[in-house]
Scaffold this motif. Sequence first.
Motif, PDB file in Angstrom:
ATOM      1  N   CYS A  90      30.829  42.661  39.067  1.00 21.35           N
ATOM      2  CA  CYS A  90      31.684  41.485  38.916  1.00 21.35           C
ATOM      3  C   CYS A  90      31.892  41.256  37.437  1.00 21.35           C
ATOM      4  O   CYS A  90      31.176  41.804  36.596  1.00 21.35           O
ATOM      5  CB  CYS A  90      31.047  40.237  39.553  1.00 21.35           C
ATOM      6  N   TYR A 149      39.812  40.408  36.685  1.00 23.98           N
ATOM      7  CA  TYR A 149      38.721  41.377  36.654  1.00 23.98           C
ATOM      8  C   TYR A 149      39.120  42.608  35.849  1.00 23.98           C
ATOM      9  O   TYR A 149      38.356  43.097  35.005  1.00 23.98           O
ATOM     10  CB  TYR A 149      38.349  41.761  38.089  1.00 23.98           C
ATOM     11  N   ASP A 150      40.321  43.127  36.107  1.00 19.12           N
ATOM     12  CA  ASP A 150      40.788  44.318  35.387  1.00 19.12           C
ATOM     13  C   ASP A 150      40.828  44.070  33.882  1.00 19.12           C
ATOM     14  O   ASP A 150      40.450  44.935  33.082  1.00 19.12           O
ATOM     15  CB  ASP A 150      42.168  44.729  35.882  1.00 19.12           C
ATOM     16  N   TYR A 167      35.665  39.536  41.224  1.00 21.08           N
ATOM     17  CA  TYR A 167      35.225  40.788  41.827  1.00 21.08           C
ATOM     18  C   TYR A 167      36.329  41.838  41.871  1.00 21.08           C
ATOM     19  O   TYR A 167      36.067  43.018  42.063  1.00 21.08           O
ATOM     20  CB  TYR A 167      34.703  40.532  43.244  1.00 21.08           C
ATOM     21  N   ASN A 168      37.551  41.411  41.690  1.00 17.39           N
ATOM     22  CA  ASN A 168      38.709  42.308  41.644  1.00 17.39           C
ATOM     23  C   ASN A 168      39.898  41.506  41.138  1.00 17.39           C
ATOM     24  O   ASN A 168      39.767  40.330  40.799  1.00 17.39           O
ATOM     25  CB  ASN A 168      38.996  42.924  43.029  1.00 17.39           C
ATOM     26  N   MET A 201      39.363  45.364  45.375  1.00 18.57           N
ATOM     27  CA  MET A 201      39.234  46.615  44.612  1.00 18.57           C
ATOM     28  C   MET A 201      40.000  47.715  45.339  1.00 18.57           C
ATOM     29  O   MET A 201      39.838  47.910  46.541  1.00 18.57           O
ATOM     30  CB  MET A 201      37.753  46.992  44.484  1.00 18.57           C
ATOM     31  N   ASN A 202      40.876  48.445  44.628  1.00 16.79           N
ATOM     32  CA  ASN A 202      41.635  49.509  45.278  1.00 16.79           C
ATOM     33  C   ASN A 202      40.739  50.701  45.582  1.00 16.79           C
ATOM     34  O   ASN A 202      39.628  50.799  45.085  1.00 16.79           O
ATOM     35  CB  ASN A 202      42.837  49.918  44.408  1.00 16.79           C
ATOM     36  N   TYR A 210      33.297  50.215  36.015  1.00 18.82           N
ATOM     37  CA  TYR A 210      33.580  49.268  37.091  1.00 18.82           C
ATOM     38  C   TYR A 210      32.346  48.426  37.362  1.00 18.82           C
ATOM     39  O   TYR A 210      31.375  48.878  37.955  1.00 18.82           O
ATOM     40  CB  TYR A 210      34.066  49.997  38.346  1.00 18.82           C
ATOM     41  N   SER A 244      39.329  52.508  42.551  1.00 22.41           N
ATOM     42  CA  SER A 244      38.337  51.687  41.873  1.00 22.41           C
ATOM     43  C   SER A 244      37.015  51.722  42.624  1.00 22.41           C
ATOM     44  O   SER A 244      35.943  51.818  42.032  1.00 22.41           O
ATOM     45  CB  SER A 244      38.831  50.241  41.763  1.00 22.41           C
TER      46      SER A 244
END
Length: 490
Positions: free
Chosen positions: A71, A54-55, A49-50, A1-2, A68, A5
Amino acid sequence: MNPLSAFVFLASVATAASPGTSATTEPSDIRSICEAIATAASLASQVYYNGLEYDNDIYHWASSSTQYAACSFEPAIPEDIGAALQILGENRCPFAVKGGGHATNPGFSSTTGVQISMGKFSEVTYDPQTQMAIIGAGLVWDDVYAALEEYGVTVAGGRITGIGVAGLTLGGGYSWITNQHGLTIDTVQAYELVSPNGEVVNVTESSDPDLFFALKGGYNNFGIVTRFTLKTFPQTQVWGGAIFYPWTVVDQLNAATANFSANSTDPKAQIAIAYNYGAELVPFIIAALFYDSPVPSPGIFDPFLVIPPLYQDISTRSLLSLVRSVPYNVTEGERGVFNTISTSGYSIDLLQEIASEAIHWGEKLSPFSGMLFSYIVEPFLPTIFSHNTTPSAYPGSRERSVSPLAINFEWMFSSADELMRNATRMSAAKLRDKAISLGDSFPDAPLYNNYAISDTPLESIYGDNVQLLKLIKQKVDPNNVMGLAGGFKF
């Protein structure tokens, strides 16, 4: 996750659970629940989870509906959904179910808990013997039309590109062929449903008439639908597309639209007229015209075709081409909200009021990051509610048919969220009162749930069906597992 995020995720989990949930799980525990789901599911299903998957799983057409999640879960078979529902229910963990992701009510198909993405349910199977199609809940209608085109058949599905199969069907479903065949729910023959207790069942009118009734417009209150079996109908090429008009011809458009609403009796003909105020402070109108044949009935659309356009894209084409040509979905990625009223007709006086509302709110709210203020007039024949052969949750009453008006505001910044949503509430209340005073609506006209804003009372959508739907919900979901997901809750 960035980092961005992560910031949004931490901020969002600090707030209350999504509307309509009864979740008690602490955010710190949700990760372990995600891991339990991953362990219980088959190898065909995935938890993310990312990353890109995920996006895609949490993405919504209106960015204001994206949350967000701890998961995302991509089930591949109904049994894996059943296992997940048991884990979620036992732990009182918030979750959401996303089909196409076109909901504009935050929390209805998004969550800070476990996001279930139905994308792997992408089947389109046509049986020429029964003239039925089995359609996966993870598809958008573009996919369905494309798959059925080779068989020369179609189904009563979405009217513009990008609309999800699941949300439209579970909410009711107005279609380009509704005048001929009714709502989408009127064409459903069976639902493959994962019950809240994890059991996979095939629900039909004969197998469980109460649950079949409830699923016809009752949204996600009774489990998770994985597949729909729909009637199909012969489909040739169609005629139509979109016409853009300058605001200077609004009086002519109003006259043409009022005339069509009052006098058109051809079930193959349909229109949708969008009164718009855009980000460039320019009002404009888009007319979507549809005729279910390669050539329209003589003269039926002439009042629209003689008005000088800015741009026109009208032709004989496939249904899929027409659906993709209607530009009511071009602002994807902005923040947005729908609201609605229901009418029994569109007089010139009501259309003038609708047009004035587009100008009023566009001028008032454009400085607050407003991008588009759109009022879409959708006149249907007064016979559309007569096509059903079995009772349905939506609408609350079929004694009088209604046509929905879609109010759609879109904007850029989250700081304007409540301002925009409250504006649609005020506008809808004003237009409802005007429509009733003009005889273009009636006080208990059922609202279309796929356009209704999140705090719409259940009785305004389902009328006298609410109490029966609550009883059915208690019977099939005594532990209120589906109450952990957002949406209109019984």
